[in-house]
Design an enzyme around this catalytic site. Structure first.
Site, PDB file in Angstrom:
ATOM      1  N   GLY A   1       0.843  -1.190   0.000  1.00 32.19           N
ATOM      2  CA  GLY A   1       0.000   0.000   0.000  1.00 32.19           C
ATOM      3  C   GLY A   1       0.879   1.240   0.000  1.00 32.19           C
TER       4      GLY A   1
ATOM      5  CD  GLN B   1       3.145   5.858   3.118  1.00 30.50           C
ATOM      6  OE1 GLN B   1       2.221   5.328   2.527  1.00 30.50           O
ATOM      7  NE2 GLN B   1       4.059   5.163   3.755  1.00 30.50           N
TER       8      GLN B   1
ATOM      9  CB  CYS C   1       4.997   2.162   8.023  1.00 30.09           C
ATOM     10  SG  CYS C   1       4.527   3.732   7.256  1.00 30.09           S
ATOM     11  CG  LEU C   2       6.444   1.071   2.004  1.00 29.23           C
ATOM     12  CD1 LEU C   2       5.854   1.302   0.617  1.00 29.23           C
ATOM     13  CD2 LEU C   2       7.568   0.038   1.952  1.00 29.23           C
TER      14      LEU C   2
ATOM     15  CG  HIS D   1      -0.871   1.057   7.392  1.00 33.20           C
ATOM     16  ND1 HIS D   1       0.035   0.615   8.335  1.00 33.20           N
ATOM     17  CD2 HIS D   1      -0.163   1.897   6.581  1.00 33.20           C
ATOM     18  CE1 HIS D   1       1.218   1.167   8.109  1.00 33.20           C
ATOM     19  NE2 HIS D   1       1.131   1.938   7.031  1.00 33.20           N
ATOM     20  CD  GLU D   2      -1.331   2.373   2.833  1.00 38.26           C
ATOM     21  OE1 GLU D   2      -0.915   3.537   2.833  1.00 38.26           O
ATOM     22  OE2 GLU D   2      -0.587   1.391   3.045  1.00 38.26           O
TER      23      GLU D   2
ATOM     24  CG  HIS E   1      -0.054   6.624   5.801  1.00 41.11           C
ATOM     25  ND1 HIS E   1       1.039   7.132   6.472  1.00 41.11           N
ATOM     26  CD2 HIS E   1       0.256   5.328   5.532  1.00 41.11           C
ATOM     27  CE1 HIS E   1       1.959   6.174   6.605  1.00 41.11           C
ATOM     28  NE2 HIS E   1       1.507   5.074   6.047  1.00 41.11           N
TER      29      HIS E   1
END
Ligand code: K1U
Ligand code: ZN
Length: 177
Positions: free
Chosen positions: A46, A51, A95-96, A137-138, A141
């Site tokens: 994702g 991000q 998480c990226l 999760h997204e 963000h």
């Protein structure tokens, strides 16, 4: 399509409430293409627009797990959780924007999400399993929330310190952060 740099925590853009997308434009389609390219390149399942430094309510995901299965790239514009199950599930999230750090987070096991697709159509789908974890999760963000915000303060501070050091080391090496 371009792989864009992914912001690393701590960064004020990752703590910002993102603005709704007012219209589907060519710029938005380009952003979505770049986000998918960036997500697959990372690799991740994702990615949310903040991000890559764009403070708009757009996310991409592809949580197909099965080896050899066809990919399912999804682009969600202005996503909203309209229903969440009472049943909860725990997943060891990453998480990226917080590389190499993982922690268990508990969330609703299933959610129904409504969003606008890139052709302007209204969409609604029930997600379960890893898809449900990922979409929540997204969406977090887009609301300026990271998975570490669910952790105890000490653990959160420890991870944040590691990320500050990572960014310092990368800056010294000349990597854009
Ligand atoms: O939003 C992000 O930072 C992407 C993140 C999404 C996510 C992972 C785990 C649970 C919830 C949400 C990632 O993709 S981290 C990388 C990752 O999980 C992964 C990478 C390669 C293969 C499989 C998974
Ligand atoms: Zn993340």
């Amino acid at each position: 399509m371009t792989v864009r740099p992914i912001l690393i925590h701590p960064d004020p853009r990752l703590k910002t409430l993102c603005r709704p997308v007012p219209a589907i434009t060519d710029d938005l389609r380009r952003l979505a293409d770049d986000m998918l390219e960036t997500m697959y390149d990372a690799p991740g399942i994702g990615l949310a627009a903040p991000q890559v430094g764009v403070l708009a309510r757009v996310l991409v995901m592809d949580a197909v797990k099965e080896e050899g299965a066809a990919p399912r790239p999804m682009v969600l514009v202005n996503p909203e959780v309209v229903w969440a199950s009472e049943a909860r599930s725990i997943y060891d999230e990453g998480c990226l924007s917080i590389p190499d750090q993982y922690a268990e987070v508990e969330r609703p096991a299933e959610v129904t999400v409504r969003w606008t697709a890139l052709d302007g159509s209204a969409q609604e789908e029930r997600f379960a399993g890893l898809w449900a974890t990922c979409v929540q999760h997204e969406i977090d963000h887009l609301d300026g929330r990271l998975f570490i915000d669910y952790l105890k303060p000490l653990k959160r501070q420890m991870i944040t310190r590691k990320m500050v050091k990572l960014k310092r080391d990368r800056a010294r090496e000349g990597v854009k952060v």
